[in-house]
Design a protein around this motif. Structure first.
Motif, mmCIF file in Angstrom:
data_model
loop_
_atom_site.group_PDB
_atom_site.id
_atom_site.type_symbol
_atom_site.label_atom_id
_atom_site.label_comp_id
_atom_site.label_asym_id
_atom_site.label_seq_id
_atom_site.Cartn_x
_atom_site.Cartn_y
_atom_site.Cartn_z
ATOM 1 N N LEU A 1 90.504 90.351 35.565
ATOM 2 C CA LEU A 1 89.361 90.942 36.264
ATOM 3 C C LEU A 1 89.507 90.825 37.781
ATOM 4 C CD1 LEU A 1 86.634 89.532 33.866
ATOM 5 C CD2 LEU A 1 87.182 91.957 34.160
ATOM 6 N N ILE A 2 89.999 89.682 38.250
ATOM 7 C CA ILE A 2 90.234 89.501 39.687
ATOM 8 C C ILE A 2 91.303 90.475 40.163
ATOM 9 C CG2 ILE A 2 91.114 87.897 41.428
ATOM 10 C CD1 ILE A 2 88.219 87.385 40.499
ATOM 11 N N TRP A 3 92.309 90.707 39.316
ATOM 12 C CA TRP A 3 93.354 91.676 39.643
ATOM 13 C C TRP A 3 92.744 93.060 39.866
ATOM 14 C CZ3 TRP A 3 98.525 91.964 40.683
ATOM 15 C CH2 TRP A 3 99.138 93.227 40.542
ATOM 16 N N GLU A 4 91.774 93.426 39.041
ATOM 17 C CA GLU A 4 91.129 94.732 39.198
ATOM 18 C C GLU A 4 90.293 94.797 40.474
ATOM 19 O OE1 GLU A 4 91.427 97.688 37.920
ATOM 20 O OE2 GLU A 4 93.060 96.866 36.749
ATOM 21 N N PHE A 5 89.600 93.716 40.782
ATOM 22 C CA PHE A 5 88.864 93.658 42.053
ATOM 23 C C PHE A 5 89.827 93.909 43.214
ATOM 24 C CE2 PHE A 5 85.207 91.101 40.258
ATOM 25 C CZ PHE A 5 84.224 91.990 40.669
#
Length: 252
Positions: A236-240
């Motif tokens: 999810l952080i990667w997507e942010f």
């Protein structure tokens, strides 16, 4: 006994041991007046605990996945083609090259949609890193195995990133004068993907799948650190980060 067994089982394979080590190091450092090490160790232990429990993952997933709502059946029907984004493969297993878990969910969702609303499927995904075969070629075999006609499946085998997915697939779509696409990808990946394809001039009808967010009520097991929660959180952080990066580069 059942709950106790679950708790013990999760503790054995959880990051709890590392959290305990950080806390122990902080306490041990305090005895030797190593205040900086103490603070850093305890802080790392707290952070690791927070990002490996289910409520944190769900809160983060809500911020990412809920930005784009899934299209209705009527909206899916209006789409001219499906576009399925690559999500990795596992090569040279005992049963050959297979889709990753993420990609498998996308393919399953595509097959379900196709059976309800048949239309041409464009699969996008080339050879990422040191792969010997393209992702789309592996996915095509799976869809054919799910009784989708070969003639309804087209592949794009050059792309390695989401931006390249959109750029190279757009070349194929525009040759057929297709403007309305049903985009199939993971829910966490949908916001960036949708905006990237819209940048290429398409009307995107979202068909997200593979949701990370958990919609059930919590119990005590959800507050035990788990390694899969860490994996979800990092995705999810990667997507942010991807959304920010793509915005800076002008891909969105």
């Amino acid at each position: 006994m059942f709950i106790l067994g679950k708790i013990i089982g999760q503790l054995v394979i959880s990051p709890a041991i590392f959290i305990a080590l950080f806390i122990f190091l902080g306490i041990f450092s305090n005895r030797y007046n190593l205040k900086k090490i103490k603070r850093v160790s305890i802080l790392l232990g707290i952070i690791l605990y927070i990002i490996t429990i289910r409520p944190t993952v769900d809160l983060t997933a809500k911020l990412v996945e809920n930005r784009v709502q899934p299209a209705t059946a009527g909206e899916i029907e209006k789409g001219e083609a499906y576009v399925v984004l690559g999500g990795g493969i596992i090569e040279k297993t005992p049963v050959g090259n297979i889709p990753s878990e993420t990609a498998s969910v996308r393919l399953m969702n595509t097959a379900i949609l196709y059976n309800s609303h048949p239309k041409t499927i464009y699969i996008t995904g080339g050879k990422v890193t040191n792969q010997q075969v393209s992702e789309s070629s592996v996915y095509k075999k799976i869809l054919i195995g799910l009784n989708i006609p070969d003639s309804d499946i087209l592949t794009e085998e050059r792309s390695r990133t989401t931006m390249e997915n959109a750029r190279y697939t757009s070349e194929l779509l525009k040759k057929s004068n297709i403007k309305n696409i049903v985009l199939v990808t993971s829910a966490s990946h949908m916001t960036r993907s949708k905006m990237t394809f819209e940048k290429q001039g398409f009307n995107v009808i979202p068909a997200p799948c593979g949701y990370i967010q958990n919609y059930k009520n919590y119990n005590m097991l959800d507050f035990i650190p788990r390694s899969d929660n860490l994996s979800y959180f990092m995705r999810l952080i990667w997507e942010f980060a991807g959304i920010v990066y793509y915005g800076i580069r002008g891909y969105l």
